[in-house]
Design an enzyme around this catalytic site. Structure first.
Site, short mmCIF file in Angstrom:
data_model
loop_
_atom_site.label_atom_id
_atom_site.label_comp_id
_atom_site.label_asym_id
_atom_site.label_seq_id
_atom_site.Cartn_x
_atom_site.Cartn_y
_atom_site.Cartn_z
N HIS A 54 5.32 118.97 -26.37
CA HIS A 54 4.09 119.26 -27.12
C HIS A 54 4.35 119.70 -28.57
CE1 HIS A 54 2.39 118.86 -23.24
NE2 HIS A 54 2.48 120.10 -22.83
N LYS B 245 -4.86 133.48 -26.42
CA LYS B 245 -4.61 132.05 -26.37
C LYS B 245 -4.97 131.47 -27.72
CE LYS B 245 -5.78 127.77 -23.90
NZ LYS B 245 -4.50 127.22 -23.50
N LYS C 278 -5.69 115.56 -27.31
CA LYS C 278 -6.64 116.57 -27.80
C LYS C 278 -7.30 116.06 -29.07
CE LYS C 278 -4.13 120.50 -25.83
NZ LYS C 278 -4.98 121.22 -24.90
N LYS D 134 5.16 114.52 -18.20
CA LYS D 134 6.30 115.28 -18.65
C LYS D 134 6.66 116.33 -17.60
CE LYS D 134 5.72 119.22 -20.20
NZ LYS D 134 4.86 120.26 -19.64
#
Ligand code: BG6
Length: 480
Positions: free
Chosen positions: A236, A341, A178, A144
């Site tokens: 995403h 994060k 993931k 991407k």
């Protein structure tokens, strides 16, 4: 163990190759998952001898791989697979040289991994065809972003499609590799428990947040042309949304899974024109502190325009116009240089229909992808002692611990194996990418027409205030 194959990495001296792909291949090699006859050929313009490239790759892999997993012996056996070939991917003649270098091997699987800028995709595909490197055993992997808009994505897809049939095109979205993302499918479709309540009547809203503390690092030139919408939301976050919202596929295979995701993308309620003002927030970070360290404003980052109005943060309120989800807001949020994060999906259920106890709060299912992989269900419990005092308690599942996992797989490891084996379930199909752009393009256009300037937020914060109000105006809050 996989099959014999040639893995060609275009953009072999770039960050993606050195930072992600080679370390992932090294791990696969170390775990004995690669066929002994799997060769890796890195390609880039810089004139480098094979040994010099191997030394560069070793330096980068060593920095990337945990110390305990890196040893000289394993590296030297891995390096024996690794070769380098200097060429200019924009020059057709160089592909003739490449074909010669590879030698004739009609039935050998060849994976062409394009870790390059997307403006090279079309040329590379055409040149591979001319050089006879795109036969029926060849596959192509596209990173991407696929294009910059619907129009450019269509042009890329058409050019690739003229050379490779769709079953040999792997459009990578590393989020799908993931573990927790795949666990989301397991949670939904391998447990009968959730299905009856996984719908509008029981769910109040859904939050999907991908917050990063990183800035744009060395990618200022790319990022300044893309922004958070193209870099993160178009791919995403929309993919995560699809997995939360899609119907159960009839089979777990590439076509069935992707058909269901596509239906969600097609059911997204358009946001266009003035609607962008009510349903979207775009932000850009100013100077601030991350982990005690001062960091500069976005417009002072390397290779970023000094008066850039590129967004580094986006929050959106999204609706899905279908039977299951009508009226349930999905709040999407992503940003760079945020307080911490955290990548997570929150499913907030409706409150109980009749409140018997004070302090009761709605149930919440939290699916956390990063930093740790966790699924937890927030329930209300009675605190010990006299009286009905309630407090939230969590049923907490740490996936790595539950399965006694020693090392966390990187998404690229799983996805590279899938490419070698030819399984495209976790890759984006052409129509999915185009459906995502069809929804994203009008927002980008609306921003240009009605919403020029991103809202400032300090680095190290939770984004612009307006992102809080997006939910607060509806009596809701982001889960921080
Ligand atoms: C990439 C984006 O696709 O994903 C980056 O281009 C972003 O800007 C990265 O930092 C985030 O990935 P992860 O796996 O660290 O959440």
């Amino acid at each position: 163990m996989t099959i014999p194959c040639d893995m060609l990495v275009f953009g072999g001296t770039g960050d993606l190759a050195l930072h992600k792909l080679l370390p992932a291949l090294y791990h696969l090699h170390r775990d004995g998952r690669l066929h002994p006859d799997l060769r890796i050929l890195a390609l880039a313009r810089t004139a480098l001898a094979r040994e010099a490239y191997q030394a560069l790759a070793e330096r980068r892999c060593r920095a990337q791989v945990a110390r305990a997993d890196f040893d000289a012996l394993t590296w030297s056996s891995f390096a024996a697979r690794l070769d380098y070939f200097a060429m200019d991917a924009s020059q057709s003649a160089d592909f003739g040289r490449l074909a010669k270098h590879l030698g004739h091997a009609e039935h050998r699987v060849r994976v062409h991994y394009l870790a390059t800028a997307p403006d090279l995709f079309e040329d590379i595909a055409a040149h591979l065809a001319i050089a006879g490197l795109a036969g029926s055993h060849a596959r192509i992997v596209l990173e991407k972003p696929i294009g910059h808009s619907l129009e450019s994505a269509k042009a890329i897809n058409a050019a690739i499609g003229a050379v490779f049939d769709e079953s040999r095109v792997f459009r990578i979205d590393h989020y799908l590799g993931k573990e927790t993302v795949q666990n989301l499918m397991a949670l939904r479709f391998a447990n009968a428990l959730f299905e009856p309540v996984w719908r509008a009547g029981h769910i109040d809203h859904v939050q999907i947040s991908v917050c990063e503390t990183l800035g744009v690092e060395n990618r200022g030139a790319y990022y300044d042309r893309s922004g958070a919408m193209r870099d993160m939301i178009q791919n995403h976050l929309l993919q995560l949304l699809c997995l939360v919202a899609m119907e159960a596929p009839v089979r777990f295979d590439a076509e069935a899974v992707r058909n269901e995701k596509l239906k969600i993308l097609q059911a997204l309620k358009p946001i266009s024109g003035l609607d962008v003002q009510d349903n979207t927030v775009r932000g850009q970070y100013t100077a601030g502190k991350i982990g005690g360290q001062e960091v500069p404003a976005y417009y002072f980052e390397k290779n970023v325009d000094n008066d850039s109005d590129t967004e580094t943060f986006v929050a959106l309120q999204v609706e899905i116009d279908n039977w299951r989800w009508a009226g349930v807001p999905f709040y999407l949020r992503t940003g760079k240089r945020m307080a911490k994060k955290a990548t997570e999906i929150v499913i907030q259920f409706k409150p109980v229909p009749h409140r018997l106890f004070d302090g009761s709060q709605p149930n919440r299912l939290l699916i956390r992808l990063q930093p740790e992989e966790r699924i937890s269900l927030q329930l209300m419990g009675k605190t010990p002692g006299k009286g009905m005092r309630l407090a939230p308690v969590e049923l907490d599942l740490n996936l790595a611990q539950a399965f006694r996992q020693k090392r966390r797989w990187d998404a690229y490891e799983r996805l590279l194996l899938d490419v070698i084996e030819g399984d495209s379930t976790l890759f984006m199909r052409r129509d999915e990418v185009e459906a995502a752009w069809t929804w994203v393009d009008p927002i980008l256009k609306g921003w240009l027409e009605y919403y020029q300037n991103p809202r400032p937020y300090s680095a190290g914060s939770n984004g612009p205030e307006q992102a809080q109000s997006l939910l607060e105006l509806q009596g809701r809050k982001w889960l921080e």
